[in-house]
Design a protein around this motif. Structure first.
Motif, mmCIF file in Angstrom:
data_model
loop_
_atom_site.group_PDB
_atom_site.id
_atom_site.type_symbol
_atom_site.label_atom_id
_atom_site.label_comp_id
_atom_site.label_asym_id
_atom_site.label_seq_id
_atom_site.Cartn_x
_atom_site.Cartn_y
_atom_site.Cartn_z
ATOM 1 N N TRP A 89 1.738 -6.625 6.479
ATOM 2 C CA TRP A 89 0.345 -6.276 6.211
ATOM 3 C C TRP A 89 0.230 -5.239 5.092
ATOM 4 O O TRP A 89 -0.790 -5.163 4.425
ATOM 5 C CB TRP A 89 -0.315 -5.775 7.479
ATOM 6 C CG TRP A 89 -0.640 -6.894 8.436
ATOM 7 C CD1 TRP A 89 -0.315 -8.212 8.301
ATOM 8 C CD2 TRP A 89 -1.347 -6.785 9.667
ATOM 9 N NE1 TRP A 89 -0.776 -8.930 9.370
ATOM 10 C CE2 TRP A 89 -1.420 -8.090 10.223
ATOM 11 C CE3 TRP A 89 -1.928 -5.732 10.361
ATOM 12 C CZ2 TRP A 89 -2.049 -8.344 11.435
ATOM 13 C CZ3 TRP A 89 -2.564 -5.971 11.568
ATOM 14 C CH2 TRP A 89 -2.615 -7.278 12.102
ATOM 15 N N THR A 112 -3.491 -6.546 4.005
ATOM 16 C CA THR A 112 -4.311 -6.613 5.218
ATOM 17 C C THR A 112 -4.813 -5.238 5.631
ATOM 18 O O THR A 112 -5.986 -5.082 6.025
ATOM 19 C CB THR A 112 -3.509 -7.245 6.365
ATOM 20 O OG1 THR A 112 -3.117 -8.577 5.996
ATOM 21 C CG2 THR A 112 -4.333 -7.311 7.645
ATOM 22 N N TRP A 113 -3.952 -4.215 5.551
ATOM 23 C CA TRP A 113 -4.414 -2.866 5.910
ATOM 24 C C TRP A 113 -5.544 -2.432 4.987
ATOM 25 O O TRP A 113 -6.522 -1.827 5.438
ATOM 26 C CB TRP A 113 -3.261 -1.875 5.831
ATOM 27 C CG TRP A 113 -2.197 -1.999 6.863
ATOM 28 C CD1 TRP A 113 -0.856 -2.117 6.659
ATOM 29 C CD2 TRP A 113 -2.368 -1.992 8.293
ATOM 30 N NE1 TRP A 113 -0.182 -2.193 7.850
ATOM 31 C CE2 TRP A 113 -1.075 -2.117 8.879
ATOM 32 C CE3 TRP A 113 -3.470 -1.897 9.134
ATOM 33 C CZ2 TRP A 113 -0.878 -2.150 10.255
ATOM 34 C CZ3 TRP A 113 -3.271 -1.937 10.512
ATOM 35 C CH2 TRP A 113 -1.994 -2.053 11.056
#
Length: 310
Positions: free
Chosen positions: A68, A73-74
């Motif tokens: 991530w 994604t983070w």
């Protein structure tokens, strides 16, 4: 629920944004348990192998965090939370910019050299490390554009990484950029502000222009002032004594004095308090990761929690 884990309210805000499918079309392990494992490690700074068993296999938690961090994604989750706060009118767009040096642990050294790809030059992961490209879902480099190598350098404090950030008026990081510890602050003003991008809840482009920018004397160059004027951003940045003396010595050719609002400048402490909040997470206060993109993911997780709990 353990101390520091996501509360039900925090989980409800994140659950709808999380990816549905796993690697190669499989199913992800329980997102909430894995995210709580990442939070535990970011908060305490323990080695991944020492994670408590209640978070499941440590390899799963570590690989999820690394993936991530690589695919953005983070950063996507942080953007979604910021967008919701902006839609509710809870962001103070008087933005302060500053940096802080972070001591690198000896375990942060020795990263193998990545192949000379564009992602590697930006400090992002290579394809064989992450299994994904180096770009986030927003189209921006997952490693935080502007990075140099693994963002490790020798400075007066030793082996360090420098975190450059812009914080809103409520002491929350809007964007984060990494450089080696010996890099100066002034040249990073433009890259940091260029990364400010808060999506709107409806139609329209993301908001990227603050109402006002506050910074200390390290950012007082003419180039930075011209950049802010070109974007139509008012600013409060004190002038260094040598610059003031040089301008006066040139007489009428030195130009007009820079405006400075002493009372408004007091608000610059918001970025100092944002840095203090970030360094409350031990895995942020000391860098243990070898790769810059993984450490940037750790800092982004800490920023995400600050937004959820402020």
């Amino acid at each position: 629920m353990g101390r520091g884990d996501l509360t039900n309210a925090e989980w409800d805000r994140l659950e709808s944004f999380l990816p549905r499918g796993g690697a190669r079309g499989g199913r992800w392990s329980d997102h909430r348990r894995v995210i709580n494992g990442v939070l535990y490690r970011v908060r305490t700074g323990v080695q991944w192998r020492d994670l408590p068993e209640r978070f499941g296999p440590w390899e799963t938690v570590y690989k999820r965090h690394r993936r991530w961090s690589a695919d953005g994604t983070w950063h996507m989750l942080l953007s979604k939370v910021q967008a919701a706060e902006d839609a509710a009118g809870h962001i103070d767009w008087d933005v302060s910019v500053d940096s802080t040096a972070v001591r690198a642990h000896q375990h942060a050294a020795g990263a193998r050299k990545a192949p000379p790809t564009a992602a590697a030059q930006r400090g992002g992961p290579s394809a064989d490390e992450s299994g994904r490209s180096g770009a986030s879902e927003t189209g921006r480099p997952a490693g935080g554009g502007g990075q140099v190598g693994e963002c490790l350098g020798r400075s007066r404090g030793g082996f360090t990484t420098k975190i450059h950030l812009a914080a809103d008026g409520r002491c929350r990081p809007l964007t984060v950029l990494l450089t080696p510890g010996h890099f100066g602050d002034g040249p990073q003003l433009q890259p940091v502000l260029e990364q400010v991008s808060v999506p709107r809840s409806g139609v329209g482009r993301p908001r990227s222009r603050p109402d006002h920018v506050l910074a200390d004397k390290a950012y007082t160059s003419r180039e930075n002032r011209r950049y802010l004027r070109r974007r139509g951003i008012s600013h409060t940045i004190p002038e260094r004594l040598d610059q003031r003396r040089h301008r006066r010595n040139r007489g009428s050719q030195g130009g007009r004095p820079t405006g400075f609002d002493r009372e408004r400048y007091k608000k610059r402490n918001t970025v100092e308090r944002a840095i203090n909040r970030l360094k409350g997470f031990r895995a942020v206060a000391t860098r243990y990761e070898k790769r810059a993109y993984t450490y940037l993911g750790t800092v982004t997780v800490a920023a995400l929690i600050i937004w959820l709990r402020t």
